[in-house]
Design a protein around this motif. Structure first.
Motif, short mmCIF file in Angstrom:
data_model
loop_
_atom_site.label_atom_id
_atom_site.label_comp_id
_atom_site.label_asym_id
_atom_site.label_seq_id
_atom_site.Cartn_x
_atom_site.Cartn_y
_atom_site.Cartn_z
N GLU A 40 63.47 -31.76 69.58
CA GLU A 40 63.22 -30.53 69.62
C GLU A 40 62.05 -30.32 70.92
OE1 GLU A 40 61.63 -28.90 65.95
OE2 GLU A 40 63.04 -29.75 64.85
N ARG A 41 61.41 -31.19 71.47
CA ARG A 41 60.50 -31.37 72.51
C ARG A 41 61.34 -31.20 73.70
NH1 ARG A 41 57.41 -34.45 74.74
NH2 ARG A 41 58.10 -36.44 73.77
N ARG A 100 63.74 -45.08 69.81
CA ARG A 100 62.28 -45.53 69.11
C ARG A 100 61.65 -44.17 69.19
NH1 ARG A 100 62.62 -49.90 72.69
NH2 ARG A 100 61.18 -48.99 74.47
N ALA A 101 61.75 -43.27 70.16
CA ALA A 101 61.14 -41.90 70.53
C ALA A 101 61.67 -41.11 69.01
CB ALA A 101 61.29 -41.33 71.85
N MET A 102 62.75 -41.29 68.84
CA MET A 102 63.44 -40.19 67.92
C MET A 102 63.02 -40.75 66.50
SD MET A 102 67.42 -39.91 69.28
CE MET A 102 68.12 -39.41 67.87
N GLU A 103 62.73 -42.27 66.33
CA GLU A 103 62.29 -42.76 65.06
C GLU A 103 60.90 -42.38 64.94
OE1 GLU A 103 63.40 -46.89 65.53
OE2 GLU A 103 65.48 -46.42 65.02
N LYS A 104 60.09 -42.62 65.99
CA LYS A 104 58.66 -42.48 65.73
C LYS A 104 58.38 -40.74 65.68
CE LYS A 104 54.33 -42.70 68.83
NZ LYS A 104 53.90 -43.40 69.99
N SER A 105 59.05 -39.88 66.23
CA SER A 105 58.78 -38.34 65.88
C SER A 105 60.13 -37.60 65.83
CB SER A 105 58.08 -37.96 67.50
OG SER A 105 57.97 -36.31 67.35
N PRO A 106 59.92 -37.38 64.60
CA PRO A 106 61.37 -36.43 64.06
C PRO A 106 61.56 -35.16 64.97
CG PRO A 106 59.82 -37.05 62.38
CD PRO A 106 59.13 -37.27 63.29
N ARG A 107 60.31 -34.72 65.68
CA ARG A 107 60.34 -33.65 66.57
C ARG A 107 60.84 -33.98 67.87
NH1 ARG A 107 58.17 -28.54 64.59
NH2 ARG A 107 57.96 -28.26 66.71
N PHE A 108 60.95 -35.27 68.32
CA PHE A 108 61.14 -35.70 69.54
C PHE A 108 62.24 -34.80 70.32
CE2 PHE A 108 63.68 -38.02 72.69
CZ PHE A 108 62.66 -38.28 73.76
#
Length: 128
Positions: A27-28, A17-25
């Motif tokens: 990278e963070r 879900r985090a990867m889908e919500k934020s493409p930069r997850f």
């Protein structure tokens, strides 16, 4: 000599879900070398979750949790046989040095739903 241990478990769906919500997850939380390794494997979410759990477990070995140290100060790497290892940078390395931790061993596993990692900080025996 064992100095500290840490463990973390994460639901793979949470990382998905985090990867889908934020493409930069990724990278963070991951260094570029870790992202490249995952991309070379086809970006399995279970492996990304394993890296996340491993970094959390390492932060527990250091006694800080993520926050007092940055995600990018912990790198999950692999030896030639594919076994995971840890490299520390910046304040994470300084904290480990202050605690007398020379090496952090890590083990990562996952099933369909969860990824788990255990980390062990140790001081190497320097006596001959």
């Amino acid at each position: 000599m064992i100095i500290a241990i840490g463990v973390d478990i994460v639901e793979i769906s949470r990382i998905q879900r985090a990867m889908e919500k934020s493409p930069r997850f990724l990278e963070r939380i991951l260094r570029s070398s870790e992202i490249k390794r995952l991309m070379d494997k086809g970006l399995p979410v279970s492996s990304a979750a394993g890296y996340f759990a491993a970094k959390e477990a390492v932060s527990k070995v250091l006694g800080t949790g993520i926050g007092k140290i940055a995600w990018h100060e912990i790198e999950i790497c692999h030896d030639d046989a594919g076994a995971p290892g840890v490299t520390l940078f910046g304040s994470a390395r300084q904290i480990a040095d202050r605690k007398g931790i020379d090496q952090i061993l890590v083990s990562i596993s996952h099933d369909r739903c969860s990824a788990i990692a255990t980390a062990l900080g140790q001081k190497m025996d320097t006596r001959g």
